[in-house]
Structure formats: C-alpha cells, structure tokens
Design a protein around this motif. Sequence first.
Motif, mmCIF file in Angstrom:
data_model
loop_
_atom_site.group_PDB
_atom_site.id
_atom_site.type_symbol
_atom_site.label_atom_id
_atom_site.label_comp_id
_atom_site.label_asym_id
_atom_site.label_seq_id
_atom_site.Cartn_x
_atom_site.Cartn_y
_atom_site.Cartn_z
ATOM 1 N N LEU A 15 0.830 -1.196 0.000
ATOM 2 C CA LEU A 15 0.000 0.000 0.000
ATOM 3 C C LEU A 15 0.870 1.254 0.000
ATOM 4 O O LEU A 15 0.589 2.216 -0.721
ATOM 5 C CB LEU A 15 -0.923 -0.012 1.219
ATOM 6 N N ALA A 16 1.938 1.236 0.779
ATOM 7 C CA ALA A 16 2.855 2.378 0.822
ATOM 8 C C ALA A 16 3.477 2.619 -0.550
ATOM 9 O O ALA A 16 3.558 3.765 -1.008
ATOM 10 C CB ALA A 16 3.937 2.145 1.868
ATOM 11 N N ALA A 17 3.894 1.558 -1.204
ATOM 12 C CA ALA A 17 4.489 1.700 -2.536
ATOM 13 C C ALA A 17 3.472 2.252 -3.524
ATOM 14 O O ALA A 17 3.798 3.115 -4.354
ATOM 15 C CB ALA A 17 5.017 0.354 -3.011
ATOM 16 N N ARG A 18 2.253 1.780 -3.437
ATOM 17 C CA ARG A 18 1.193 2.227 -4.347
ATOM 18 C C ARG A 18 0.875 3.707 -4.159
ATOM 19 O O ARG A 18 0.585 4.413 -5.119
ATOM 20 C CB ARG A 18 -0.051 1.386 -4.108
ATOM 21 N N LEU A 19 0.925 4.180 -2.912
ATOM 22 C CA LEU A 19 0.566 5.562 -2.608
ATOM 23 C C LEU A 19 1.761 6.508 -2.548
ATOM 24 O O LEU A 19 1.588 7.705 -2.311
ATOM 25 C CB LEU A 19 -0.185 5.614 -1.273
ATOM 26 N N GLY A 20 2.974 5.971 -2.709
ATOM 27 C CA GLY A 20 4.165 6.809 -2.640
ATOM 28 C C GLY A 20 4.471 7.258 -1.221
ATOM 29 O O GLY A 20 4.911 8.380 -0.995
ATOM 30 N N TRP A 24 5.765 3.123 7.587
ATOM 31 C CA TRP A 24 5.361 3.632 8.889
ATOM 32 C C TRP A 24 4.244 4.659 8.766
ATOM 33 O O TRP A 24 3.416 4.790 9.670
ATOM 34 C CB TRP A 24 6.551 4.215 9.658
ATOM 35 N N GLN A 25 4.191 5.386 7.648
ATOM 36 C CA GLN A 25 3.117 6.357 7.458
ATOM 37 C C GLN A 25 1.771 5.662 7.284
ATOM 38 O O GLN A 25 0.757 6.121 7.807
ATOM 39 C CB GLN A 25 3.412 7.247 6.248
ATOM 40 N N VAL A 26 1.775 4.546 6.565
ATOM 41 C CA VAL A 26 0.554 3.760 6.387
ATOM 42 C C VAL A 26 0.112 3.195 7.729
ATOM 43 O O VAL A 26 -1.068 3.270 8.094
ATOM 44 C CB VAL A 26 0.763 2.636 5.350
ATOM 45 N N ASP A 27 1.057 2.636 8.488
ATOM 46 C CA ASP A 27 0.725 2.074 9.799
ATOM 47 C C ASP A 27 0.171 3.150 10.728
ATOM 48 O O ASP A 27 -0.806 2.916 11.449
ATOM 49 C CB ASP A 27 1.954 1.415 10.431
#
Length: 59
Positions: A15-20, A24-27
């Motif tokens: 998800l982090a890669a998909r959203l750039g 840790w920001q996703v978490d």
Amino acid sequence: MARITSIGNQASASLAARLGMKDWQVDRARRDLTGWNETSLGMAVGRRAGGCRGQGRVA
C-alpha cells in the motif's frame, strides 16, 4: 487518511508503494483511523473544508 481507508486491507509495504508513502506512514494512518468509517471521515473533511472558506481574504 482518506486514500488509505478507501483502498482497504493490503499489506503496509504494498500500500505504501502504491501511494508513494513509507510503511510507517501507512501504519500510523491506520492507527489514527481507528473508530472512523468512510462516512464520518468524509463528513469531517467536508466540515473542515467548509470552515476554511474566506480565510485569508482582506475585507
């Protein structure tokens, strides 16, 4: 936060890669979203956006 809640349950890394974003920001966003749903989050964003109108203008 809205982008994360609308995508659903994917692994943080993908998800982090998909959203750039970083993992840790996703978490962090997921932790912050506890207790929110799409409707309540949308209402909060809409209210905040409505409250910003006109600010910064000189009368």
